[in-house]
Design a protein around this motif. Structure first.
Motif, PDB file in Angstrom:
ATOM      1  N   VAL A  41       0.843  -1.199   0.000  1.00 26.05           N
ATOM      2  CA  VAL A  41       0.000   0.000   0.000  1.00 26.05           C
ATOM      3  C   VAL A  41       0.878   1.249   0.000  1.00 26.05           C
ATOM      4  O   VAL A  41       1.839   1.347   0.775  1.00 26.05           O
ATOM      5  CB  VAL A  41      -0.927   0.017   1.240  1.00 26.05           C
ATOM      6  N   MET A  43       1.030   5.267   0.793  1.00 23.26           N
ATOM      7  CA  MET A  43       0.381   6.355   1.531  1.00 23.26           C
ATOM      8  C   MET A  43       1.179   7.625   1.272  1.00 23.26           C
ATOM      9  O   MET A  43       2.338   7.737   1.672  1.00 23.26           O
ATOM     10  CB  MET A  43       0.356   6.074   3.033  1.00 23.26           C
ATOM     11  N   TRP A  63      -8.014   0.723   7.252  1.00 19.95           N
ATOM     12  CA  TRP A  63      -7.908   1.757   6.220  1.00 19.95           C
ATOM     13  C   TRP A  63      -8.892   1.499   5.090  1.00 19.95           C
ATOM     14  O   TRP A  63      -9.177   0.367   4.724  1.00 19.95           O
ATOM     15  CB  TRP A  63      -6.513   1.762   5.608  1.00 19.95           C
ATOM     16  N   ARG A  64      -9.363   2.582   4.487  1.00 16.91           N
ATOM     17  CA  ARG A  64     -10.116   2.493   3.240  1.00 16.91           C
ATOM     18  C   ARG A  64      -9.086   2.581   2.117  1.00 16.91           C
ATOM     19  O   ARG A  64      -8.301   3.517   2.059  1.00 16.91           O
ATOM     20  CB  ARG A  64     -11.144   3.609   3.127  1.00 16.91           C
ATOM     21  N   LEU A  65      -9.087   1.573   1.280  1.00 20.86           N
ATOM     22  CA  LEU A  65      -8.115   1.491   0.200  1.00 20.86           C
ATOM     23  C   LEU A  65      -8.803   1.682  -1.133  1.00 20.86           C
ATOM     24  O   LEU A  65      -9.954   1.293  -1.306  1.00 20.86           O
ATOM     25  CB  LEU A  65      -7.412   0.133   0.229  1.00 20.86           C
ATOM     26  N   ARG A  66      -8.103   2.283  -2.053  1.00 25.32           N
ATOM     27  CA  ARG A  66      -8.596   2.400  -3.426  1.00 25.32           C
ATOM     28  C   ARG A  66      -7.543   1.805  -4.351  1.00 25.32           C
ATOM     29  O   ARG A  66      -6.386   1.650  -3.961  1.00 25.32           O
ATOM     30  CB  ARG A  66      -8.915   3.846  -3.778  1.00 25.32           C
ATOM     31  N   ALA A  88      -2.665  -1.081  -3.674  1.00 23.65           N
ATOM     32  CA  ALA A  88      -3.695  -0.110  -3.295  1.00 23.65           C
ATOM     33  C   ALA A  88      -3.047   1.157  -2.769  1.00 23.65           C
ATOM     34  O   ALA A  88      -1.858   1.185  -2.453  1.00 23.65           O
ATOM     35  CB  ALA A  88      -4.603  -0.712  -2.227  1.00 23.65           C
ATOM     36  N   GLU A  90      -3.805   4.135   0.210  1.00 23.95           N
ATOM     37  CA  GLU A  90      -4.604   4.542   1.378  1.00 23.95           C
ATOM     38  C   GLU A  90      -5.057   5.966   1.117  1.00 23.95           C
ATOM     39  O   GLU A  90      -4.257   6.833   0.792  1.00 23.95           O
ATOM     40  CB  GLU A  90      -3.750   4.462   2.654  1.00 23.95           C
ATOM     41  N   ASP A  91      -6.363   6.179   1.238  1.00 23.94           N
ATOM     42  CA  ASP A  91      -6.897   7.514   0.922  1.00 23.94           C
ATOM     43  C   ASP A  91      -8.151   7.759   1.738  1.00 23.94           C
ATOM     44  O   ASP A  91      -9.222   7.273   1.415  1.00 23.94           O
ATOM     45  CB  ASP A  91      -7.213   7.584  -0.570  1.00 23.94           C
ATOM     46  N   SER A  96     -14.026   7.125  -0.756  1.00 22.95           N
ATOM     47  CA  SER A  96     -14.159   5.730  -1.163  1.00 22.95           C
ATOM     48  C   SER A  96     -15.317   5.083  -0.418  1.00 22.95           C
ATOM     49  O   SER A  96     -15.477   5.239   0.784  1.00 22.95           O
ATOM     50  CB  SER A  96     -12.867   4.966  -0.864  1.00 22.95           C
ATOM     51  N   THR A 101     -10.378  -1.928   5.275  1.00 17.42           N
ATOM     52  CA  THR A 101      -9.556  -3.126   5.280  1.00 17.42           C
ATOM     53  C   THR A 101      -8.819  -3.158   6.613  1.00 17.42           C
ATOM     54  O   THR A 101      -8.061  -2.244   6.928  1.00 17.42           O
ATOM     55  CB  THR A 101      -8.540  -3.102   4.122  1.00 17.42           C
TER      56      THR A 101
END
Length: 159
Positions: A41, A43, A63-66, A88, A90-91, A96, A101
């Protein structure tokens, strides 16, 4: 979900022992006897500086991942194909709708590079660290760009 860049891992006894030491029940331990997926990931620095929560190696994060996008510049500065390994981003500002996750942090590395104003090819430095702090110093003329984090999370069967 498993992509070409995620690695399924069967949990080791050490993970089970750690859960028991932390007061985990046998049911919790059995739940961890599943396939785990390692995610890479990215960041960005401003995500942490704005309103991020510091975290450490071996800690649990949610975390919310995109999907990883716009990370190709990392290959320019690091020159090692790292962008293709990022699963992914992290954002927590992107709205999102993905569920969080929950994962265990396996490793953390800071990434510093030169910008004039674009990222300078070959100027990247990746440094392993035990903790992701909210504020990170530059390294001489190399600015802090962000964190590359490896997470371990239970494999999902969502299609």
């Amino acid at each position: 979900m498993t992509s070409a860049f995620t690695t399924p891992i069967v949990t080791a006894l050490s993970v089970r022992a750690r859960l028991v030491r932390r007061g985990g029940t046998e049911d919790a331990c059995r739940a961890w006897q599943t396939r785990l997926v390692q995610l890479s990931v990215w960041m960005e620095y401003w995500q942490m500086e704005c309103c991020g929560t510091p975290f450490r190696k071996d800690s649990e994060v949610s975390w919310r991942l995109r999907p990883a996008a716009d990370v190709d510049w990392l290959d320019t500065v690091l020159e090692d194909g790292v962008a293709a390994t990022i699963d992914a981003v992290e954002d927590h500002h992107g709205g999102s709708s993905a569920p969080p996750t929950v994962a265990t942090v396996v490793s953390i590395a800071t990434v510093h590079c030169r910008f004039v104003p674009e990222p300078v090819a070959g100027s990247g430095v990746m440094t392993p660290v035990d903790e992701a702090k909210r504020w990170n110093s530059d390294l001489g003329d190399r600015r802090f760009a962000g964190f590359l984090v490896r997470l371990l999370t239970p494999e999902t069967n969502d299609g």
